[in-house]
Write a protein that holds these residues in place. Structure first.
Motif, short mmCIF file in Angstrom:
data_model
loop_
_atom_site.label_atom_id
_atom_site.label_comp_id
_atom_site.label_asym_id
_atom_site.label_seq_id
_atom_site.Cartn_x
_atom_site.Cartn_y
_atom_site.Cartn_z
N HIS A 534 0.90 -1.02 0.16
CA HIS A 534 -0.11 0.08 -0.19
C HIS A 534 0.90 1.22 0.04
CE1 HIS A 534 -3.30 2.66 0.82
NE2 HIS A 534 -2.85 2.96 1.74
N HIS A 535 1.93 1.21 0.82
CA HIS A 535 2.65 2.21 0.99
C HIS A 535 3.89 2.47 0.08
CE1 HIS A 535 0.53 3.90 4.62
NE2 HIS A 535 0.61 2.36 5.05
N GLU A 536 4.42 1.55 -0.38
CA GLU A 536 5.54 1.63 -1.18
C GLU A 536 5.55 1.31 -2.73
OE1 GLU A 536 9.22 0.70 1.05
OE2 GLU A 536 8.34 0.72 2.94
N VAL A 537 4.92 0.43 -3.07
CA VAL A 537 4.76 -0.20 -4.22
C VAL A 537 3.96 0.77 -5.50
CG1 VAL A 537 4.30 -2.17 -5.79
CG2 VAL A 537 4.99 -2.55 -3.55
N PRO A 538 4.67 1.16 -6.34
CA PRO A 538 3.63 2.18 -7.17
C PRO A 538 2.61 1.32 -7.93
CG PRO A 538 6.23 2.55 -7.47
CD PRO A 538 5.76 1.21 -6.63
#
Length: 614
Positions: A534-538
């Motif tokens: 959710h926070h780091e994978v584009p």
């Protein structure tokens, strides 16, 4: 006497390269801007060509259009650069010199970067300034793309009351990039009204003469030729051409024998080359008729290899189809990979898809693993092909190799940039975009290589494209999807979706399209995994509800698996309301999760149709 009147009874000598001379001065930058900042250098080059014998010179405006100047932040200087270019040329010319406004082609390897509508807008702007300054003709040079040249010739003939010279550039002698014979392309230019038609750039005199041997004299127009000096070489960190000016003297005679009336030079040529051409054609008269050498028959294009199974984009139109992604290992221990692949095969998937070094991290070649899966395990592979790691040469070789291996299910992707991966200093190539790669594969399916040369056999690629609905502006993402459809995409595979409502939105936004879509669903392995995605994978967004559910069970692996599967099955339910394609993405090596999801899809199919569909 105007240019066309002179060409009726004369051979005219044109100038040679501008950029080559500027490059030799160490000025490897935006050469068109030199009209403003180094006008004396441009003047001196024009003078050198005229003194060498050039009767026709071209303005230093090859790339002086909005699109190309914008690459240097000079897009607001279109008017000033073109006006100054004509002024300098007029200052250098004598009373017998003809000045052509040079307008170069737009489309290079990455054709999808600029639309035909954008080309037309930019072309009209530059054309207006050149005509307003009073050039004696318009020179359309270095056009590889036939569609583009045909379009701008029509505009030029509508707007200009001066002669229009239109020239193709060839990647292969005798044929255009789309596989059309050169003679047919030049005939079409003449039909559109071009006054002089011909070839320039890319080819040296030998191959240019070879191409003209197969071209008849036009009915109305005249022929032109601006060959390169030679093949390009790389020496001591610089690109150089063979010093062969004297060779151009005899070549110019041979070009006249093929009906050429306007002869100049392109890349690598200098005033020495033009002097040799002038000496070669002195006293020669234009030919009135010629014997055309028969065109060599094209290599017979054999029919494509066809799998016994229908392509994936056809399967999904008939029933729910399941493809599963299983990443190849980052190490050389492959037992777990093949164990997982066989479990998925037994569960009843339609194809196993493998990324091409996803997230710019090296893994075992997906082509090598696909070959083993196909030959030894009888599993249908779907390989991803990224534009990041291979230049145009490598991509074409790669596609030919896939066809030779009988692997024809492919997914074209641009690829994650190198800087996000294990080797941030590695080069990202990107000769082509994913849309260009799609178009190239569809051209392969016609038996034509990127250069227009026959492949001798049609390929049978079923081409998938990526679709990322996880964006703020879905309409913009769908517009990009539509461009890929126009490039030839047969179907789409989405990034993983974690929102039931979003699936309905995707359906509504894409229902006007006739191409199938496989909806991406990715089982989660833990709360940490969910948070990272959710926070780091584009391109991946989870709902707050899913994050909360996974957080509640973050300390209980067994319960985390149950919740993950429950979430995935709920998403499968939502996807199957609207789509026949399910794309399951295996997290890490947890193929047990995807096997469970595959079984669930088949159970739903069985209940829906009252029969076993496996």
């Amino acid at each position: 006497m105007n240019l066309l009147d002179r060409l009726k009874n004369s051979i005219l000598v044109a100038d040679g390269a501008m950029g080559t001379l500027l490059y030799s001065y160490g000025k490897d930058t935006c050469y068109e801007e030199f009209n403003l900042s180094h006008s004396e250098d441009i003047f001196n080059i024009h003078q050198a060509y005229i003194q060498a014998g050039a009767q026709v010179i071209q303005t230093n405006t090859y790339g002086a259009n909005y699109y190309k100047l914008s690459q240097y932040g000079l897009e607001e200087q279109v008017k000033a650069i073109n006006i100054e270019a004509v002024r300098i040329a007029k200052q250098a010319a004598n009373k017998d010199t003809y000045i052509l406004g040079s307008m170069g082609g737009y489309r290079g390897f990455r054709k999808a970067d600029i639309t035909l509508a954008e080309i037309k807008r930019s072309f009209r702007e530059q054309l207006y300034h050149l005509l307003h300054e009073g050039v004696d003709g318009i020179l359309l040079e270095t056009y590889y793309d036939a569609e583009e040249l045909f379009a701008v010739v029509e505009i030029a003939k509508e707007e200009a009351d001066v002669p229009v010279i239109a020239q193709f550039s060839l990647l292969e002698p005798e044929v255009l990039q789309n596989g059309t014979y050169v003679k047919d392309g030049l005939l079409r230019l003449e039909e559109l009204g071009a006054d002089v038609v011909g070839l320039n750039c890319r080819l040296g005199p030998h191959h240019m003469i070879q191409s003209f041997e197969q071209i008849p004299l036009p009915n109305r127009a005249f022929l032109s030729a601006y060959p390169n000096a030679s093949l390009l070489d790389y020496e001591d960190g610089r690109y150089v051409f063979t010093k062969n000016a004297e060779y151009f003297k005899s070549c110019s005679v041979r070009l006249v024998e093929q009906g050429i009336r306007l002869i100049g030079g392109c890349c690598g040529t200098t005033p020495e080359h033009i002097k040799a051409i002038a000496e070669g054609v002195r006293g020669l008269q234009p030919i009135k008729e010629k014997t055309v050498k028969p065109i060599r028959p094209k290599i017979e294009v054999l029919a494509s290899h066809v799998d016994q199974e229908p392509p994936l984009h056809e399967i999904v139109k008939e029933r729910t189809s399941i493809i599963v992604e299983l990443d190849t290992p980052k190490h050389l221990q492959t037992e777990a990979f093949f164990a997982g692949a066989n479990c998925l095969k037994e569960a009843g998937i339609d194809a196993l898809t493998m990324a091409d070094n996803s997230l710019a991290s090296p893994r075992i070649s997906n082509v090598a693993m696909a070959t083993i899966l196909k030959e030894q395990h009888h599993i249908r592979p779907l390989v991803h092909i990224t534009c990041r790691d291979r230049n145009l040469i490598g991509l074409q070789s790669h596609l030919m190799g896939l066809d030779a291996l009988g692997i024809n299910q492919v997914l074209a992707v641009t690829g994650d940039p190198s800087k996000i991966g294990d080797f941030p200093g590695a080069t990202s190539v990107y000769d082509l975009s994913s849309m260009d790669l799609i178009a190239m594969m569809k051209q392969f399916n016609e038996g034509i290589s990127y250069s227009g040369k026959s492949l001798g056999k049609k390929t049978s690629f079923s081409v998938a494209a990526a679709f990322n609905p996880n964006v703020r502006n879905l309409d913009r993402a769908v517009a990009r999807l539509e461009k890929k459809v126009r490039s030839g995409a047969d179907y789409f595979i989405t990034q993983p979706l974690f929102n039931e409502k979003q699936m309905e939105e995707v359906y509504e936004a894409t229902r006007h399209l006739e191409v199938p879509i496989y909806i991406g669903i990715m089982p989660l392995t833990s709360y940490r995994n969910a948070s990272f995605l959710h926070h780091e994978v584009p391109g991946i967004t989870l709902t707050e509800q899913i994050l909360e559910v996974m957080e509640r069970v973050k300390d209980d692996p067994v319960q985390a698996t149950k919740e993950s599967l429950s979430i995935s099955k709920t998403l499968v339910d939502a996807a199957m309301k609207y789509f026949n394609g399910i794309y399951l993405i295996t997290p890490f090596t947890r193929y047990d999760l995807t096997v469970d999801c595959v079984n669930y899809v088949h159970e739903k199919e069985k209940l829906a149709h009252g029969t076993n569909v496996i």
